[in-house]
Design a protein around this motif. Structure first.
Motif, mmCIF file in Angstrom:
data_model
loop_
_atom_site.group_PDB
_atom_site.id
_atom_site.type_symbol
_atom_site.label_atom_id
_atom_site.label_comp_id
_atom_site.label_asym_id
_atom_site.label_seq_id
_atom_site.Cartn_x
_atom_site.Cartn_y
_atom_site.Cartn_z
ATOM 1 N N THR A 229 0.625 -1.030 0.044
ATOM 2 C CA THR A 229 0.038 -0.136 -0.137
ATOM 3 C C THR A 229 0.674 1.325 0.288
ATOM 4 N N LEU A 230 1.071 1.873 -1.130
ATOM 5 C CA LEU A 230 2.011 2.811 -1.447
ATOM 6 C C LEU A 230 0.625 3.239 -1.654
ATOM 7 N N LEU A 231 0.116 4.808 -1.434
ATOM 8 C CA LEU A 231 -0.429 5.617 -2.350
ATOM 9 C C LEU A 231 -0.267 5.634 -4.284
ATOM 10 N N ALA A 232 -1.315 5.237 -4.898
ATOM 11 C CA ALA A 232 -1.652 5.120 -6.076
ATOM 12 C C ALA A 232 -1.189 6.239 -6.355
ATOM 13 N N THR A 233 -0.154 7.558 -6.682
ATOM 14 C CA THR A 233 -0.670 8.524 -7.204
ATOM 15 C C THR A 233 0.316 9.029 -7.799
ATOM 16 N N ASP A 234 1.125 10.268 -8.725
ATOM 17 C CA ASP A 234 2.142 10.565 -9.581
ATOM 18 C C ASP A 234 3.625 10.066 -8.661
ATOM 19 N N GLU A 235 3.674 10.567 -7.210
ATOM 20 C CA GLU A 235 4.432 10.800 -6.576
ATOM 21 C C GLU A 235 4.225 9.123 -5.255
ATOM 22 N N PRO A 236 5.549 8.419 -4.815
ATOM 23 C CA PRO A 236 5.413 7.402 -4.028
ATOM 24 C C PRO A 236 4.438 8.380 -2.488
ATOM 25 N N HIS A 237 4.017 7.828 -1.902
ATOM 26 C CA HIS A 237 3.804 8.070 -0.363
ATOM 27 C C HIS A 237 3.471 6.920 0.194
ATOM 28 N N LEU A 238 4.287 5.906 1.161
ATOM 29 C CA LEU A 238 3.492 4.446 2.166
ATOM 30 C C LEU A 238 2.063 5.916 2.840
ATOM 31 N N VAL A 239 1.500 4.190 2.652
ATOM 32 C CA VAL A 239 0.334 3.816 3.419
ATOM 33 C C VAL A 239 0.666 2.833 4.178
ATOM 34 N N THR A 240 0.517 3.467 5.873
ATOM 35 C CA THR A 240 1.274 2.474 6.511
ATOM 36 C C THR A 240 -0.356 0.878 6.623
#
Length: 477
Positions: A229-240
């Motif tokens: 679960t990383l955000l499915a956006t242009d830039e990766p962001h971890l979703v804990t």
């Protein structure tokens, strides 16, 4: 440009939790130098959201061991896992002595649960910003015998008579030689080699290359974990993963639970979840409607969603590169097979994660084995020897082209043609004695990627797994 010289008893390369835990437990009679490639806070430890797993409040560490072994498909070393979970029972109390304050609720600690854990045993600080709060407090607790230098790129280790006695580096653009009686590699993993990752961009496998160059053994480099679960956006962001532990479920466009077939549902082991999400067509979401007090418990996630205009009740996610289970082979005290060289944290293969790491065991590993390395370190006599280093003579444009190629094969199911092409392209690069910081950094990244590629190809030649099987086990978060 003249060579600058630094002298210390113990050089620790890295400033994350593995490095800091080691430094905190070394004898105060040692002079200790920690170096970070960028700013000291540019570590994966600072980015950690989920927390620290510990059986601190359980009657024994048995269940924690069972969950760790189960998540790894029984490929972890049982004896090393015993060390992790049993000594890890004291980690929470020990960190509190250094001023760390874990989240509490009425009645005691506010424990969370994450994937493949059957019990709530995840300790947090500041909700989903555990790493930032823990690292800030522990760095403030470093004693006076520990110094920290930032923006130091270590590009080679110095050996003499088979012993590691220092390192060659750049501080900014100034070349330096660091003379040391012992060197501890705490450089983290490999995620920064590609763009789609939860890792800090400075974490690019440097420690693997440094260890390999001086003859230390590397093991299981093909064991790479992808977080579901990383955000499915242009830039990766971890979703804990703690969000799923709090009640979130993975659903498809129509709201169907995509992990309903698994006994643990959305809290299945990370490799199982990442494989399913990779194979699915269409977007997968985290449905958080059953998560209470989301903004209070997950403030970083809520802020990120607000900035990106994402409805926090329905968060689009996809897998991304997260953790490296393989690394430098060490014994149960963090010693490598090269005298004077130690490794701890993600850069080391301590045998505790096997093919798939159990959630939130990483920070625990840093603390438990950092303490062990501190007990094991022995000093060699320092020397004024230097080491001549060769680097790839490659332009920034050519390097970026190769880095893009790494991103095409360093995936859950790598393209072997892309992988072989990368090895062929880098095999023909010319070398130069004109060593600069930029060329050194580019060389370290390409050499780290070559080590990974060779390990994956070797696995294929030995038929250890076919690609779909590896997707489910060894090349996953």
């Amino acid at each position: 440009m003249s060579l600058h010289i630094e002298r210390t008893d113990i050089l620790i390369i890295g400033t994350g939790l593995a490095a800091v835990a080691t430094a905190l437990h070394l004898a105060k009679s040692f002079s200790v130098l920690l170096v970070s490639k960028g700013e000291m806070t540019e570590s994966n430890s600072d980015l950690a959201q989920g927390g620290i797993a510990s059986a601190y409040l359980e009657k024994s560490s048995t269940a924690h061991k069972e969950d760790t072994m189960l998540a790894s498909k029984n490929t972890s070393c049982a004896e090393r896992v015993d060390i992790l979970v049993e000594e890890g029972r004291q980690a929470i109390e020990e960190m509190e002595r250094f001023g760390v304050r874990f989240d509490r609720e009425e009645g005691g600690y506010a424990l969370g649960r994450e994937g493949a854990h059957r019990l709530n045993r995840i300790f947090h600080v500041g909700g989903d910003e555990t790493g930032r709060h823990v690292m800030r407090q522990l760095r403030q607790s470093l004693p006076d015998n520990v110094n920290v230098l930032e923006r130091v790129l270590v590009h080679d280790l110095i050996t003499r008579d088979g012993k590691v006695v220092g390192a060659m580096a750049f501080r900014d653009e100034v070349p330096i030689r660091i003379e040391a009686g012992a060197v501890v590699l705490a450089t983290g993993g490999i995620g920064g080699l590609i763009d789609w990752t939860s890792n800090a961009r400075t974490v690019t496998g440097d420690g693997l290359v440094l260890a390999n160059r001086c003859g230390a053994k590397l093991t299981h480099l093909q064991r790479i974990q992808f977080h579901p679960t990383l955000l499915a956006t242009d830039e990766p962001h971890l979703v804990t993963e703690a969000l799923r532990g709090a009640g979130a479920t993975l659903v498809d466009e129509e709201g169907n639970h995509v992990m309903a077939h698994h006994p643990l549902g959305s809290l299945a082991p990370r490799d199982d979840v990442a494989r399913i999400l990779t194979e699915r067509m269409g977007t997968v979401y985290l449905d958080t409607t059953n998560v209470t007090r989301l903004r209070e418990r997950f403030p970083k996630l809520a802020l990120t969603c607000d900035k990106l205009r994402i409805d926090p009740r329905r968060i689009p996610v996809r897998p991304g590169l997260h953790f490296h289970m393989g690394g430098i082979e060490v014994d149960d005290m963090g010693r490598t097979d090269v005298d004077g060289l130690y490794a701890v944290g993600e850069v080391a293969d301590a045998g505790i994660h096997g093919m798939n790491r159990l959630a939130s065991n990483s920070l625990l590993e840093c603390w438990v084995f950092g303490k062990r390395v501190a007990r094991a370190v022995r000093l060699n006599q320092t020397t004024t020897a230097t080491k001549e280093t060769l680097v790839y003579d490659i332009s920034p444009v050519a390097f970026q082209a190769l880095r893009a190629q790494i991103g095409r094969w360093l995936t859950i199911s790598p393209s072997l043609d892309e992988l072989k092409g990368f090895l062929q392209n880098t095999q023909t690069l010319t070398m130069t004695k004109h060593v600069t910081r930029q060329l050194s950094e580019q060389t370290l990244q390409l050499d780290a990627a070559r080590l990974l590629a060779q390990s994956i190809l070797e696995m294929e030649r030995n038929d250890e797994y076919d690609i779909p099987t590896r997707t489910a086990t060894s090349v996953l978060d």
